[in-house]
Scaffold this motif. Structure first.
Motif, short mmCIF file in Angstrom:
data_model
loop_
_atom_site.label_atom_id
_atom_site.label_comp_id
_atom_site.label_asym_id
_atom_site.label_seq_id
_atom_site.Cartn_x
_atom_site.Cartn_y
_atom_site.Cartn_z
N GLU A 1 0.82 -1.20 0.00
CA GLU A 1 0.00 0.00 0.00
C GLU A 1 0.86 1.26 0.00
O GLU A 1 0.37 2.35 -0.29
N CYS B 1 -4.35 -4.68 -1.55
CA CYS B 1 -3.00 -5.22 -1.79
C CYS B 1 -3.02 -6.21 -2.96
O CYS B 1 -2.11 -6.22 -3.79
N CYS C 1 -3.79 -4.32 7.15
CA CYS C 1 -3.75 -3.87 5.74
C CYS C 1 -5.06 -4.24 5.04
O CYS C 1 -5.79 -5.13 5.48
#
Length: 263
Positions: free
Chosen positions: A74, A118, A113
């Motif tokens: 990211e 991703c 995340c």
């Protein structure tokens, strides 16, 4: 006849003995970029090329750079830097007359995340890198990864395949993530161009050698399922003699055995 090769991961001290690989019977090796370019010096590529020619060896595959690399990140800076590292791997493979580059779609995922984002980042990086790979006549093979990484589960692997990618099936990682190796190889054999062969206790990614008859039987059955042009790469970190590993994998992969000898 199936290509069988040894990963430079075998030489855990980083000093690759190409002569040992040759005298143990192998005609092919998989080189890790960090192993052959530890100082990130492109001039070293020519030295590796000379060593391969000297010992009548070819690379079945090149494992792209790993350390500090995450093409799914990211963080735009890290993702861009990682993509450049992948592009360097492609150039290295081309200079060493190697057609396959093994790629990790992600580094270890950070807690919290956005996994979906991703995944999209990783696929976007692959699409960009594939343009360069095509120019250099190199194919990128995505590797199924352990838990905590992308494409560690079959849904994400299937999504990767739906986007036209080919695979390096990692047996050791499959054992950790509870993927049935034989079912997987049977269903996806047309997409598997290489297989990393190593074992573990189903908990840690130890890259162990064959532990007994069950392991031998599993790899033999895998060999019977996969297409003949899918290469087998022993990605093992072990004290076992290289010549013994060669004889073992050649017997169970259905290849002809050379006269005994070597290190």
């Amino acid at each position: 006849m199936r290509k069988t090769s040894i990963s430079t991961a075998y030489f855990r001290d980083g000093k690759i003995d190409w002569g040992m690989i040759e005298s143990s019977g192998f005609e092919f090796a998989e080189a890790r970029c960090e192993d052959i370019l530890p100082e990130d010096d492109p001039a070293e590529i020519e030295n590796v090329k000379r060593e391969l020619e000297k010992h009548s060896l070819k690379l079945s595959s090149l494992h792209s750079f790993l350390r500090g690399v995450d093409i799914s990140s990211e963080d735009k800076w890290l993702r861009t830097k990682s993509l450049r590292e992948l592009e360097k791997s492609i150039v290295t493979a081309s200079r060493l007359s190697c057609k396959n580059v093994i790629v990790h779609l992600s580094g270890r995922l950070k807690r919290g995340c956005d996994r979906r984002q991703c995944l999209e980042n990783g696929f976007a990086s692959i699409r960009e890198a594939e343009k360069m790979a095509d120019d250099f006549s190199v194919e990128l093979l995505l590797e199924n990864l352990p838990s905590g990484y992308l494409i560690s589960n079959e849904n994400e692997i299937d999504e990767a395949l739906s986007r036209g990618t080919k695979l390096c099936f990692d047996l050791g990682h499959a054992l950790i993530t509870k993927i049935d190796p034989l079912k997987f190889c049977s269903n996806k054999k047309n997409s598997i161009k290489a297989a990393h062969i190593h074992f573990n206790d189903s908990l840690s990614d130890s890259h162990s050698a064959f532990r007994g008859d069950d392991d031998l039987k599993l790899v033999k059955e895998m060999s019977e399922l996969l297409l003949p042009d899918a290469s087998f790469v022993l990605e093992m970190k072990t004290e076992e003699r290289l010549s013994d590993l060669y004889l073992t994998i050649e017997k169970i992969s259905g290849n002809n055995i050379k006269p005994e000898g070597g290190i």
